[in-house]
Design an enzyme around this catalytic site. Structure first.
Site, PDB file in Angstrom:
ATOM      1  N   ASP A 128       0.879  -1.170   0.000  1.00 45.98           N
ATOM      2  CA  ASP A 128       0.000   0.000   0.000  1.00 45.98           C
ATOM      3  C   ASP A 128       0.914   1.218   0.000  1.00 45.98           C
ATOM      4  OD1 ASP A 128      -2.355   1.561   0.189  1.00 45.98           O
ATOM      5  OD2 ASP A 128      -2.090   1.723   2.354  1.00 45.98           O
ATOM      6  N   GLU A 147      -1.050  -1.361  -4.800  1.00 45.14           N
ATOM      7  CA  GLU A 147      -2.281  -0.605  -5.033  1.00 45.14           C
ATOM      8  C   GLU A 147      -2.021   0.479  -6.060  1.00 45.14           C
ATOM      9  OE1 GLU A 147      -5.488   0.764  -2.035  1.00 45.14           O
ATOM     10  OE2 GLU A 147      -4.180   2.492  -2.335  1.00 45.14           O
ATOM     11  N   ASP A 181      -2.756   1.271   6.989  1.00 44.03           N
ATOM     12  CA  ASP A 181      -1.937   1.035   5.794  1.00 44.03           C
ATOM     13  C   ASP A 181      -1.465  -0.423   5.734  1.00 44.03           C
ATOM     14  OD1 ASP A 181      -1.323   4.149   5.136  1.00 44.03           O
ATOM     15  OD2 ASP A 181      -1.090   3.750   7.282  1.00 44.03           O
TER      16      ASP A 181
END
Length: 196
Positions: free
Chosen positions: A9, A70, A143
């Site tokens: 992430d 991501e 996160d």
């Protein structure tokens, strides 16, 4: 042979990572999870170096088969988008240097894969992660949980290298198959309609 996926992430202050191993049909085992931090008082080059060093250490320690990152789909905050893209590039580069396949998933793809709804919030995702991975509590901070969700998305959506579609967006192998099926269906409809 077990498949190991590392989810990333990307973030400049906190870059989440989550490593999971496939453990049978739609199940997985959490190997490692956390965040790599950079000091907001430092210059951008030093911050990116700190993130790169941390990601390199985690990739080398866990030797994933795939790194899933991501992809920012849309966001109005341009500085955040730029920082996220810079960290994404680091993760992709480090994986490529080691010959590791890379996949990218949008936030809505992750939400849909993990919870069944593309509109799920972070709390819903965290509850599902606790249940699916048999965890005592959701990974913290958020996160880190997001990185685990990205890794699970990759595990369930199939593997393959990143390809860019005609709009320049990343497309997974599963998405490419789906898009081709849609094109064929559209062409078949057009042919049948043009006969009348």
């Amino acid at each position: 042979m077990s498949l190991r996926v590392m989810g990333v992430d990307p973030g400049l202050t906190r870059c989440g990572y989550g490593v999971i191993d496939a453990a049978g049909a739609r199940s997985a085992r959490l190997v490692d999870v956390g965040v790599i931090r950079s000091d907001s008082e430092e210059t951008i080059d030093r911050r990116l170096l700190a993130i790169a060093d941390g990601l390199r250490e985690k990739i080398d320690a866990h030797a994933p088969d795939i790194v899933a990152v991501e992809r920012v789909f849309s966001q109005s905050n341009t500085p955040t988008v730029i920082a996220t893209a810079q960290v994404s590039g680091i993760a992709i580069l480090l994986a490529a240097e080691r010959g590791i396949d890379v996949q990218m998933h949008t936030p809505s793809e992750v939400k849909s894969a993990v919870t069944g709804s593309g509109r799920a919030d972070k709390k819903q995702i965290q509850r599902v992660l606790v249940r699916l991975l048999d965890l005592p509590a959701p990974p913290q901070p958020a996160d880190a949980a997001d990185a685990v969700a990205i890794a699970l998305t990759q595990l369930w959506r199939g593997r393959g290298p990143v390809r860019l579609d005609s709009t320049g967006g990343a497309r997974t192998s599963a998405q490419a198959v789906w898009a081709e099926a849609e094109r064929r269906t559209r062409r078949a409809r057009e042919r049948s309609t043009s006969r009348f």
